[in-house]
Write a protein that holds these residues in place. Sequence first.
Motif, PDB file in Angstrom:
ATOM      1  N   ASN A 199      25.280  35.625  47.409  1.00  0.00           N
ATOM      2  CA  ASN A 199      25.559  36.837  48.171  1.00  0.00           C
ATOM      3  C   ASN A 199      24.272  37.646  48.191  1.00  0.00           C
ATOM      4  O   ASN A 199      23.845  38.173  47.168  1.00  0.00           O
ATOM      5  CB  ASN A 199      26.694  37.634  47.504  1.00  0.00           C
ATOM      6  CG  ASN A 199      27.045  38.893  48.267  1.00  0.00           C
ATOM      7  OD1 ASN A 199      26.256  39.401  49.058  1.00  0.00           O
ATOM      8  ND2 ASN A 199      28.241  39.410  48.048  1.00  0.00           N
ATOM      9  N   LYS A 200      23.651  37.722  49.366  1.00  0.00           N
ATOM     10  CA  LYS A 200      22.319  38.344  49.434  1.00  0.00           C
ATOM     11  C   LYS A 200      22.341  39.818  49.049  1.00  0.00           C
ATOM     12  O   LYS A 200      21.312  40.388  48.665  1.00  0.00           O
ATOM     13  CB  LYS A 200      21.713  38.166  50.827  1.00  0.00           C
ATOM     14  CG  LYS A 200      22.428  38.920  51.936  1.00  0.00           C
ATOM     15  CD  LYS A 200      21.760  38.646  53.277  1.00  0.00           C
ATOM     16  CE  LYS A 200      22.472  39.375  54.412  1.00  0.00           C
ATOM     17  NZ  LYS A 200      21.850  39.074  55.715  1.00  0.00           N
ATOM     18  N   ARG A 201      23.512  40.455  49.110  1.00  0.00           N
ATOM     19  CA  ARG A 201      23.615  41.858  48.724  1.00  0.00           C
ATOM     20  C   ARG A 201      23.491  42.032  47.214  1.00  0.00           C
ATOM     21  O   ARG A 201      23.217  43.120  46.722  1.00  0.00           O
ATOM     22  CB  ARG A 201      24.940  42.451  49.203  1.00  0.00           C
ATOM     23  CG  ARG A 201      25.099  42.472  50.713  1.00  0.00           C
ATOM     24  CD  ARG A 201      26.445  43.060  51.117  1.00  0.00           C
ATOM     25  NE  ARG A 201      26.563  44.443  50.676  1.00  0.00           N
ATOM     26  CZ  ARG A 201      26.038  45.481  51.300  1.00  0.00           C
ATOM     27  NH1 ARG A 201      25.323  45.298  52.407  1.00  0.00           N
ATOM     28  NH2 ARG A 201      26.203  46.704  50.849  1.00  0.00           N
ATOM     29  N   GLN A 202      23.694  40.949  46.465  1.00  0.00           N
ATOM     30  CA  GLN A 202      23.662  41.046  45.013  1.00  0.00           C
ATOM     31  C   GLN A 202      22.395  40.466  44.393  1.00  0.00           C
ATOM     32  O   GLN A 202      22.092  40.733  43.233  1.00  0.00           O
ATOM     33  CB  GLN A 202      24.880  40.304  44.429  1.00  0.00           C
ATOM     34  CG  GLN A 202      26.205  40.917  44.833  1.00  0.00           C
ATOM     35  CD  GLN A 202      27.382  40.109  44.346  1.00  0.00           C
ATOM     36  OE1 GLN A 202      27.235  38.966  43.932  1.00  0.00           O
ATOM     37  NE2 GLN A 202      28.571  40.680  44.418  1.00  0.00           N
ATOM     38  N   SER A 232      19.697  30.945  52.782  1.00  0.00           N
ATOM     39  CA  SER A 232      21.009  30.325  52.675  1.00  0.00           C
ATOM     40  C   SER A 232      22.059  31.286  53.220  1.00  0.00           C
ATOM     41  O   SER A 232      21.912  32.513  53.102  1.00  0.00           O
ATOM     42  CB  SER A 232      21.339  30.011  51.210  1.00  0.00           C
ATOM     43  OG  SER A 232      20.553  28.960  50.727  1.00  0.00           O
ATOM     44  N   PRO A 233      23.133  30.760  53.797  1.00  0.00           N
ATOM     45  CA  PRO A 233      24.217  31.641  54.252  1.00  0.00           C
ATOM     46  C   PRO A 233      25.007  32.165  53.062  1.00  0.00           C
ATOM     47  O   PRO A 233      24.832  31.705  51.937  1.00  0.00           O
ATOM     48  CB  PRO A 233      25.070  30.710  55.123  1.00  0.00           C
ATOM     49  CG  PRO A 233      24.878  29.367  54.493  1.00  0.00           C
ATOM     50  CD  PRO A 233      23.453  29.335  54.005  1.00  0.00           C
ATOM     51  N   SER A 256      15.394  30.254  50.216  1.00  0.00           N
ATOM     52  CA  SER A 256      14.768  30.902  51.361  1.00  0.00           C
ATOM     53  C   SER A 256      13.642  29.981  51.812  1.00  0.00           C
ATOM     54  O   SER A 256      12.762  29.629  51.013  1.00  0.00           O
ATOM     55  CB  SER A 256      14.214  32.281  50.986  1.00  0.00           C
ATOM     56  OG  SER A 256      13.695  32.929  52.129  1.00  0.00           O
ATOM     57  N   GLY A 257      13.708  29.544  53.062  1.00  0.00           N
ATOM     58  CA  GLY A 257      12.721  28.588  53.572  1.00  0.00           C
ATOM     59  C   GLY A 257      11.793  29.226  54.584  1.00  0.00           C
ATOM     60  O   GLY A 257      12.251  29.853  55.554  1.00  0.00           O
TER      61      GLY A 257
END
Length: 627
Positions: A263-266, A256-257, A236-237
């Motif tokens: 996985n941002k949900r996890q 990040s994508p 995360s920038g």
Amino acid sequence: LLNPKDINRAGGEKMAQRIPQEVIETVRSQTNIVEVIGQYVQLKKSGKNYLGLCPFHEERTPSFSVAEDKQIFHCFGCGKGGNVFTFLQELEGLSFPEAVVKVADFEQIPLEDQWRQRTIAVQNPESATGKLIAAHEKAAEIYHHMLLHTKAGQPALEYLQSRGLSLELIEEFNIGFAPNERSFLQQVFKNESISNELLERSGLFVTHDDGRMSDRFYQRVMFPLRNSQGQTIGFSGRWLAPEKGQEKDQPKYLNSPETELFNKRQVLFNLDKARSDIRKNGEILLFEGFMDVIAAWQAGIKTGLASMGTSLTAQQIQQMEKLTKELVFCYDGDNAGFEATNRGIELLRQNSRLALSVVVVPEKLDPDEYLRKYGEASFQELVAHGRETVFTFKSRYLKQGKNLDNEKDKIEYLEELLVELSRVVSPIEQDMYLSQLSTEFQIGRETIQKQLRDLRRTNQQNRQEPQESQHTQVTRQETARKKRPLTQVEKAEQILLYRAFKEVSVRNILKEREFQFIHDAYAEVYFLFDAYVSQHYEFNLAEFLDFLQDENLRRLVVEIEYLPVAEESSPREIQDLLDVISKSGLADEITLKKQMQQEARRTGNKQLELELTIEIINLTKQLKQAK
């Protein structure tokens, strides 16, 4: 069949070349499985074992058991089971040597550097996942170097220090800086053995229409995002304007994508570092942002987590539930934080059984700002003693936009508040609020109590018909399909193996009689068990689980170890078990002979039909005698 003495441990031949067996046994013997699993699962003593929510499947009722005396775990829901090494291998996807090293770290057991280095070597760096993780670790290392040791990173370092971050804290979280150059990271990876195709999949770069790649992150303070093993899987920038007046149209934070790693949900920021303190303190402090978590860490509060800039997800909630029973919201004190706290409460009410409370940061400050303004001691005091219950928070939240001098607004507010009061579980807490409302609004307690009883009755009816998530329903259906009732013979085979594990006398009986198990799985377990005990002075269950090659056999052995049987056998019990199994074998053989007899009759083979008839008569006599 192979000679038992020639059989090697499952995966253990290569393993032993990396970490000697005596080192593995030292780690195992000095480790308590309850303490290690307790870092991941909230365990509660139940009889001689410990119970908790299974970390391998979604459940609301604990079915995950840890046996301290046997140093094994078993889930009665999904069937997973094994020893302390198996647990980490299953949960975190580690190799056996990695699990040994991680357990040694948990228990602070010293290991020689050579074994640590060899463990690093077995992470299969040539796999796609290994290379992607290595790429992120490399990027984190370079960004960190840029921040601390270059002129380009000086403004970013000054910015972080102005926010109160010490050099020690920057090192602790491996914070870095991505310079204002779109091909910087590309140059770093020029000499690395990673293909362009993998670099594209990493999320570290942006691919343009003409096929060119450029760095995704530039002119940003970089916060590494790690998985549960502490491996960097994303970033995360935070945008840092090169100069005043050059703000550009950039998002404040860029993550990040979604990739095969991230996985941002996890992901919950800081979960890998905070896990042990969460278990120790019995609570999670949930913040809105990374800087709040980091600042709180510097203030000595190390149970802080943050979601990835979005509402909490089912996956994140499930991770937190396995660590603790209590969650404390510590969101920003402004209106946006107020709304976010309310959304979080409603989400957790519907999807979790975590006990909730709220820290309201005064003066509409965020936690990081409060820390810098009032200092660490004041923030520690706020977190420890400045909490309010969900009902108190809701009573303030529901007042928004209402004029309580207006009768209509007042009645509407009271009705909404009574709905909240009906959700309060503690009778003492409920009675206290009831008295407060009666006094504040000058309404008789009996009137409020009557409406409260009606609401509680409605809540009770709703609780009796819980709505399971689709995932939970599928999991339960799959578990039910997998589990079938055991036959009498299978039960006998399991108990006989249980006795053989525990009692040398039973092993001797089986050897003397050259006994054979009917079902292949039990026969294979017994064969491997015989191989194991021929190489060891005594039977060690946790070590035997490593000896087994097949995961299904490991689960079967753990299931057998959890059988509810008497501590010691009797001669009668052993004989009965042998009889049940022997009779089943004879019955199966008679059935087979009868089928062969029918085939001989059909083909007109009189001689074979006569021979089979005699065999069936003899087998039937043996079956009658087997009592």
